[in-house]
Design a protein around this motif. Structure first.
Motif, PDB file in Angstrom:
ATOM      1  N   GLY A 115      38.141  32.593  43.871  1.00 54.98           N
ATOM      2  CA  GLY A 115      38.021  33.533  44.974  1.00 54.98           C
ATOM      3  C   GLY A 115      37.221  33.011  46.147  1.00 54.98           C
ATOM      4  O   GLY A 115      36.739  31.876  46.162  1.00 54.98           O
ATOM      5  N   THR A 144      31.905  36.818  48.729  1.00 52.60           N
ATOM      6  CA  THR A 144      31.571  38.218  48.510  1.00 52.60           C
ATOM      7  C   THR A 144      30.069  38.395  48.681  1.00 52.60           C
ATOM      8  O   THR A 144      29.326  37.425  48.878  1.00 52.60           O
ATOM      9  CB  THR A 144      32.039  38.714  47.135  1.00 52.60           C
ATOM     10  N   GLU A 169      39.422  45.422  35.378  1.00 54.60           N
ATOM     11  CA  GLU A 169      39.888  46.400  36.358  1.00 54.60           C
ATOM     12  C   GLU A 169      40.047  47.784  35.735  1.00 54.60           C
ATOM     13  O   GLU A 169      39.655  48.795  36.344  1.00 54.60           O
ATOM     14  CB  GLU A 169      41.194  45.921  36.979  1.00 54.60           C
ATOM     15  N   GLY A 228      40.710  43.112  42.179  1.00 58.66           N
ATOM     16  CA  GLY A 228      39.639  44.040  42.506  1.00 58.66           C
ATOM     17  C   GLY A 228      40.127  45.453  42.306  1.00 58.66           C
ATOM     18  O   GLY A 228      41.246  45.696  41.834  1.00 58.66           O
ATOM     19  N   TYR A 277      40.335  49.378  44.261  1.00 55.26           N
ATOM     20  CA  TYR A 277      40.382  49.952  45.594  1.00 55.26           C
ATOM     21  C   TYR A 277      40.438  51.476  45.520  1.00 55.26           C
ATOM     22  O   TYR A 277      41.062  52.055  44.627  1.00 55.26           O
ATOM     23  CB  TYR A 277      41.611  49.446  46.350  1.00 55.26           C
ATOM     24  N   LYS A 325      37.992  48.566  49.446  1.00 56.91           N
ATOM     25  CA  LYS A 325      37.598  47.903  48.201  1.00 56.91           C
ATOM     26  C   LYS A 325      36.254  48.440  47.731  1.00 56.91           C
ATOM     27  O   LYS A 325      35.286  48.492  48.490  1.00 56.91           O
ATOM     28  CB  LYS A 325      37.515  46.391  48.410  1.00 56.91           C
ATOM     29  N   SER A 327      34.729  44.191  43.101  1.00 60.16           N
ATOM     30  CA  SER A 327      35.275  42.843  43.184  1.00 60.16           C
ATOM     31  C   SER A 327      35.147  42.150  41.835  1.00 60.16           C
ATOM     32  O   SER A 327      34.327  42.552  41.001  1.00 60.16           O
ATOM     33  CB  SER A 327      34.533  42.019  44.241  1.00 60.16           C
ATOM     34  N   PRO A 361      35.510  39.974  53.527  1.00 61.93           N
ATOM     35  CA  PRO A 361      35.324  40.161  52.083  1.00 61.93           C
ATOM     36  C   PRO A 361      36.491  39.610  51.272  1.00 61.93           C
ATOM     37  O   PRO A 361      37.654  39.943  51.533  1.00 61.93           O
ATOM     38  CB  PRO A 361      35.218  41.686  51.940  1.00 61.93           C
ATOM     39  N   CYS A 362      36.155  38.725  50.361  1.00 61.66           N
ATOM     40  CA  CYS A 362      37.147  38.108  49.480  1.00 61.66           C
ATOM     41  C   CYS A 362      38.231  37.368  50.261  1.00 61.66           C
ATOM     42  O   CYS A 362      39.329  37.132  49.755  1.00 61.66           O
ATOM     43  CB  CYS A 362      37.766  39.147  48.545  1.00 61.66           C
ATOM     44  N   VAL A 386      35.221  48.018  53.049  1.00 65.66           N
ATOM     45  CA  VAL A 386      34.542  48.130  51.754  1.00 65.66           C
ATOM     46  C   VAL A 386      33.903  49.505  51.657  1.00 65.66           C
ATOM     47  O   VAL A 386      33.389  50.037  52.646  1.00 65.66           O
ATOM     48  CB  VAL A 386      33.492  47.017  51.612  1.00 65.66           C
TER      49      VAL A 386
END
Length: 216
Positions: A71, A74, A104, A126, A128, A133, A136, A166-167, A174
């Motif tokens: 990734g 973050t 998740e 991630g 949501y 989001k 993560s 982000p990411c 976020v």
């Protein structure tokens, strides 16, 4: 199957924790217990192996640490729960995708228990809430074992996320549990314990034909 150990570490600096994860992974053997570490970090940006510098926009006074997970960049900070998973995925009969699903689904179920409707996305790992989001994840596998893990935004200052993409997603918004539940006071310890329990239960259920042990 060795027991599953859950450790509550409080707020700890990122770098020593990162080194401890790698040491545990390098030194463990076939009989070593799997471990889940629940903790918070002081403010820090972490940049994954494939991380691109252009996604770190204006870090300011927050350090940027290069790490070996997958990734992009973050943010970790107080008010966000982090769980690191030191799991022998080979012993459990899990692949990387299955472990991602475990993480998740644990987050989705924890959020549902607070009345927050959330979901993962196949194209962007991630969890949501709508387009925003809230959690993560990033993992590294070595010697058949995982380390790194997940972060869940509970009740934190979200401003630092504006200093990065982000990411690696420009314009990604976020959110946090507190923002989703403006009329509710969240108990950080209760959220953390519930997240640990949800993750341990999902891991036990997913492990191939074995009991994953009791999280204690």
């Amino acid at each position: 199957m060795p027991e599953l150990l859950c450790k509550r570490l409080g707020q700890v600096d990122y770098l020593p924790t990162f080194e401890a994860m790698k040491t545990l992974t390098d030194e463990r053997d076939d009989d070593s217990a799997d471990e889940l570490w629940l903790l918070q970090h002081p403010r820090v940006f972490t940049q994954g192996r494939a991380g691109k510098a252009e996604h770190v926009l204006a870090p300011g006074d927050i350090p940027v640490v290069q790490v070996d997970r997958g990734g992009q960049v973050t943010y970790h900070g107080p008010g966000q729960w982090v769980i690191y998973l030191m799991v022998d995925v080979k012993r459990r009969g899990l692949g990387v995708r299955a472990l991602v699903d475990v993480i998740e689904q644990a987050i989705v179920k924890l959020l549902a228990s607070y009345g927050i409707e959330a979901a993962p996305r196949a194209e962007a790992p991630g969890v949501y809430v709508g387009a925003d989001k809230i959690a993560s994840l990033g993992l590294r596998l070595r010697r058949g074992c995982s380390y790194h893990g997940l972060s869940l935004n509970v009740d934190m200052d979200l401003e630092p996320f504006s200093r990065i993409n982000p990411c690696g997603y420009e314009g990604l918004q976020v959110t946090s549990m507190a923002r989703c539940l403006p009329q509710q006071t969240l108990d950080m310890d209760r959220v953390g314990d519930s997240l640990l329990a949800a993750l341990a239960a999902e891991l036990e259920q997913a492990s191939a034909g074995t009991r994953a042990g009791v999280c204690r």
